[in-house]
Design a protein around this motif. Structure first.
Motif, mmCIF file in Angstrom:
data_model
loop_
_atom_site.group_PDB
_atom_site.id
_atom_site.type_symbol
_atom_site.label_atom_id
_atom_site.label_comp_id
_atom_site.label_asym_id
_atom_site.label_seq_id
_atom_site.Cartn_x
_atom_site.Cartn_y
_atom_site.Cartn_z
ATOM 1 N N UNK A 1 55.367 32.538 42.403
ATOM 2 C CA UNK A 1 53.925 32.684 42.612
ATOM 3 C C UNK A 1 53.218 31.354 42.470
ATOM 4 N N UNK A 2 52.252 31.129 43.328
ATOM 5 C CA UNK A 2 51.409 29.944 43.231
ATOM 6 C C UNK A 2 50.314 30.209 42.196
ATOM 7 N N UNK A 3 49.551 29.167 41.888
ATOM 8 C CA UNK A 3 48.420 29.327 40.972
ATOM 9 C C UNK A 3 47.433 30.343 41.536
ATOM 10 N N UNK A 4 47.217 30.310 42.846
ATOM 11 C CA UNK A 4 46.284 31.256 43.460
ATOM 12 C C UNK A 4 46.788 32.681 43.337
ATOM 13 N N UNK A 5 48.103 32.886 43.516
ATOM 14 C CA UNK A 5 48.659 34.224 43.353
ATOM 15 C C UNK A 5 48.553 34.690 41.902
ATOM 16 N N UNK A 6 48.786 33.794 40.956
ATOM 17 C CA UNK A 6 48.637 34.157 39.544
ATOM 18 C C UNK A 6 47.189 34.515 39.233
ATOM 19 N N UNK A 7 46.250 33.768 39.827
ATOM 20 C CA UNK A 7 44.836 34.080 39.639
ATOM 21 C C UNK A 7 44.517 35.475 40.163
ATOM 22 N N UNK A 8 45.043 35.797 41.336
ATOM 23 C CA UNK A 8 44.811 37.130 41.898
ATOM 24 C C UNK A 8 45.325 38.212 40.953
ATOM 25 N N UNK A 9 46.500 37.983 40.385
ATOM 26 C CA UNK A 9 47.090 38.969 39.477
ATOM 27 C C UNK A 9 46.287 39.073 38.181
ATOM 28 N N UNK A 10 45.764 37.937 37.685
ATOM 29 C CA UNK A 10 44.996 37.953 36.443
ATOM 30 C C UNK A 10 43.627 38.601 36.618
ATOM 31 N N UNK A 11 43.018 38.358 37.779
ATOM 32 C CA UNK A 11 41.679 38.901 38.006
ATOM 33 C C UNK A 11 41.696 40.390 38.305
ATOM 34 N N UNK A 12 42.742 40.854 38.972
ATOM 35 C CA UNK A 12 42.756 42.245 39.435
ATOM 36 C C UNK A 12 44.061 42.949 39.039
ATOM 37 N N UNK A 13 44.304 43.081 37.732
ATOM 38 C CA UNK A 13 45.561 43.713 37.304
ATOM 39 C C UNK A 13 45.676 45.169 37.730
#
Length: 812
Positions: A137-149
């Motif tokens: 996962x990229x940083x952007x993908x991790x951000x997506x996962x953190x913001x919208x679990x």
């Protein structure tokens, strides 16, 4: 349409041919069509998942979330309501080593891709198929996962990865790379309810994010692979190893020189761990009490308390709130010093003490030891021999607590609210949630009921031993501590000023417990259960500080009860008014004449009685009235003071009712609670928050009903004799004495704060022995409440449902 019909027909024919001749699957033509069908299926599956990913508007809102703010009447921030414990900081204020460490470790091609790193993804797939699981996962993908679990999920499935990728592409389309980095660093979790780099820096290193060093940055970034596994507090060796891995990645990507890496990798972890409070600001306890109401209001009106930037304006005076916070902290430190000496290991805190042994048995460590297989006696002896455990237990159990509340009696507006000495150490609210015996501060309800019945402050009762039969061959014998009765007549107003239990108990007999309980409820004690028994006169029923201060506000306002209110208006983030709230209409709880007589009698407690320190120590010359209170064994100390513009009360004690200050001096309300109120009043007068020239105005009831009632009462007194043998008063109930000048300290009776400890057991009637006559003149102190100590029970859960959502008042 012709084209699609032709395509559908050819596809159907091909599928039929493949079914009839399976060997055709192996042909080039068949494989080509199979790949096309699979690709189409994948495309259709991806398109089908798009509606189940966060919308563009949700992504925009995530970055602009603004917590609601609780604001004082003078515009000061009291608290913020956040989804999580996070403080957003701009990327420009975050230390550069944090960004370098993050990109080098988590996504070194961050500035080259558009949300998905295909090379890294392919590499991760190959290694995963080879048995070595690796994230891609990229940083952007991790951000997506953190913001919208909830929308994306965390299960290791293809569906989750596709939804994550779709959301990452949306984020890259909406935001710049720096905005993505800023959002990521402000939203990533770091354990211990710390979200974002700023709270992580404070939690683990006791500094802000702009001051993080390379080592500290590498430690925090290293946690992102697994916050629990690489927790530097519980797993320092793993955390240090992971930190060095991050440093190695920084060296590999050119962000750290080799010589610097060799030097830093040898250094140990240096953690300065401290949990961060979720609610901060001037009034966190009040914010906690209001949270549920505000959530309900926001839900009903289509807003979010945590993200829509609501501004909740309150009646709290920021200046007075700050004064109250400081006064509680100062007095708390003073009392803690007393408690530390009283409960020193070589004093009361001994392994041989039955109370200490009982406290050990109630601890989680004891339960854990027993669950592990130790016998109860073995577990007890093991913990009693553990010096560190006993020190921690003593610190927790003997921590002095306090509460403070101030309101404006003219409107019921709450002006200051302090729920404990420190919200971070004790978030339990001792204003609204804690119920404690009020002691002698409950006595004004007895005298108020007597005045409402027609008795006068100048009426007299004998200060003598009292024996009140309770039925079942039992009798209640209230005493005044070590001070024997004088066997002399005493006016009712002096009985209240000097807090005489013997006088109050006799008055309770004449008035009746039911009438006293009814009056207390009408005046403001509306949430707690009151036992209508004779001992209620001395404050045996547990109540809240909020109820008592509200009831004294009724006295200050001439008998009109005004429900405490806090919220005045709610605005949106642009200042637009969403809803305004009005104070509840006043209710007549006590007649005007009786309220004024009671208020005047309470002036005496400050001028010459148990609260004389307000004049002598704090130099307050304004027109004030008040009452001290101390419960059995000095368990609770109370003081409430009234001024035409301000009523304030304080309580001091311990969360566990079995723990006391063990001091005959400091345990009394005049020395434990009064200094907090006196300190705030003195500063409020000096700061012109209240006017020292304001005086209580005593008015005469002008109705013909009051005149007729007074005439009839005096006619009955003349015919059958006054209850106290006094001369008849004028036909109409006279107004109380004009406000008196403060009594100089030298003329006040000696305030011998000797122990207020006394026992008032229920004894068989035949065993009541005659008392010896008084040998010494009385010494006026705030007397104990002659009540049995109630068994300890854990404090009740904080119940903000007691606050009315409809009017945002603080009374049921």
């Amino acid at each position: 349409m012709v084209f699609f019909d032709s395509l559908r027909a050819r596809t159907a024919g091909l599928c039929a041919a493949l079914v009839r001749r399976p060997d055709s699957w192996l042909s080039a033509h068949g494989l080509l069509w199979l790949l096309a069908v699979l690709a189409l299926a994948v495309v259709l599956y991806v398109l089908a998942l798009i509606p189940f990913t966060p919308a563009i508007s949700d992504i925009r809102k995530a970055k602009s979330d603004q917590p609601a703010q609780l604001v004082s009447s003078d515009g000061r921030l009291l608290a913020e309501y956040r989804w999580v414990n996070r403080e957003w900081v701009p990327l420009s204020t975050i230390a550069r080593p944090v960004v370098d460490a993050l990109i080098a470790t988590e996504d070194h091609r961050f500035y080259e891709h558009f949300g998905l790193d295909w090379r890294r993804t392919a590499s991760a797939m190959v290694r995963t198929f080879g048995g070595e699981r690796q994230g891609g996962s990229t940083i952007t993908q991790q951000l997506a996962r953190n913001l919208y679990p909830e929308d994306i999920g965390r299960a290791p499935t293809l569906t989750r990865k596709i939804k994550e990728a779709i959301t990452a592409l949306k984020i890259e389309w909406l935001y710049s790379k720096d905005e993505i980095l800023e959002t990521y660093l402000n939203t990533v979790p770091f354990l211990y309810n710390a979200y974002g780099i700023e709270m992580a820096a404070r939690t683990y290193f006791d500094k802000s994010a702009d001051r993080l060093t390379v080592l500290e940055s590498a430690t925090l970034v290293g946690m992102l692979k697994g916050t629990a596994y690489y927790n530097p507090v519980l797993n320092p060796e793993r955390a240090q190893e992971r930190r060095n891995t991050v440093l190695a990645q920084m060296k590999k990507r050119g962000k750290l020189a080799s010589a610097e890496y060799d030097k830093l990798a040898k250094r140990p972890l240096r953690i300065r761990f401290e949990r961060q409070s979720e609610l901060s600001g001037l009034a966190p306890h009040l914010a906690q009490q209001l949270r549920r109401q505000l959530i309900d209001w926001a839900d009903r009106n289509g807003y979010s308390l945590y993200s829509d930037g609501l501004v909740i304006r309150t009646t709290i005076d920021g200046r007075l709130q700050e004064m109250a916070n400081q006064a509680v902290q100062r007095q708390g430190r003073q009392l803690q010093g007393v408690a530390d000496v009283a409960w020193a290991p070589r004093a009361a805190w001994s392994a041989r003490s039955p109370l200490v042994q009982q406290l050990v048995r109630e601890s989680p460590q004891y339960d854990k030891a027993v669950a592990a297989g130790a016998t109860p006696e073995e577990a007890l002896q093991q913990l009693l021999a553990d010096g560190d455990f006993l020190r921690r237990l003593r610190a927790a159990k003997t921590r002095v607590q306090a509460g403070f509340l101030a309101l404006d009696p003219r409107s019921g507006a709450v002006l200051a609210w302090v729920g404990s000495r420190d919200f971070e150490q004790d978030p339990f609210d001792h204003v609204q949630a804690a119920r404690r015996q009020p002691g002698s501060t409950f006595k004004p309800f007895v005298y108020g009921a007597a005045f409402a019945k027609g008795m006068l402050p100048t009426d007299q009762l004998m200060d003598q031993a009292v024996e009140i039969p309770l039925g079942g061959k039992q009798v209640w014998r209230p005493t005044d501590g070590r001070t024997p009765p004088s066997n002399e007549p005493m006016q009712l107003r002096d009985g209240l000023a000097y807090s005489k239990n013997t006088i109050t108990a006799q008055l309770m007999q004449q008035v009746g417990p039911q009438q006293v309980a009814q009056l207390a409820r009408a005046m403001g004690v509306r949430e707690s259960r009151l036992e209508a028994v004779p001992a209620l006169a001395l404050g045996t029923s547990a109540v809240t500080l909020k109820e008592m201060v509200a009831a004294y506000g009724t006295i200050a306002s001439g008998g009109l009860y005004r429900a405490p209110t806090v919220i005045t208006r709610i605005e949106d983030k642009n200042g637009k008014l969403l809803e305004a709230f009005q104070s509840a209409a006043p209710e007549r709880a006590l007649g005007l004449a009786a309220a004024q007589q009671l208020r005047d009698a309470l002036r005496g407690a400050v001028d010459k009685g148990t609260g004389v320190a307000i004049r002598a120590r704090y130099g307050i010359t304004a027109d004030v009235a008040g009452k001290t209170g101390t419960t059995q064994d000095n368990t609770d100390g109370w003081f409430i003071l009234m001024h035409p513009q301000l009523v304030a009360g304080a309580w001091a004690g311990f969360n566990d009712g079995r723990i006391t200050l063990r001091s005959d001096y400091w345990g009394q309300g005049a020395h434990s609670a009064l200094p907090m109120v006196g300190d705030v009043f003195r500063q409020a007068l000096r700061g012109k928050i209240i006017d020292a020239r304001e005086r209580f105005i005593d008015e005469e009831e002008s109705s013909w009903i009051a005149t007729a009632t007074g005439t009839l009462r005096n006619w009955v007194y003349d015919l059958f004799g006054r209850p106290t043998g006094q001369q008849a008063s004028p036909a109409a109930v006279p107004a109380p004495e004009a406000p008196r000048a403060p009594v100089p300290a030298a003329s006040a009776p000696p305030q011998d704060e000797r122990p207020e400890i006394t026992e008032a057991p229920l004894v068989p009637l035949q065993e009541v022995a005659p008392r010896a006559p008084a040998a010494d003149p009385p010494v006026w102190v705030d007397q104990p409440d002659a009540q049995p100590v109630q068994p300890y029970a854990p404090p009740p859960a904080m119940d903000s449902a007691a606050l009315q959502p409809a009017t945002f008042n603080l009374d049921r």
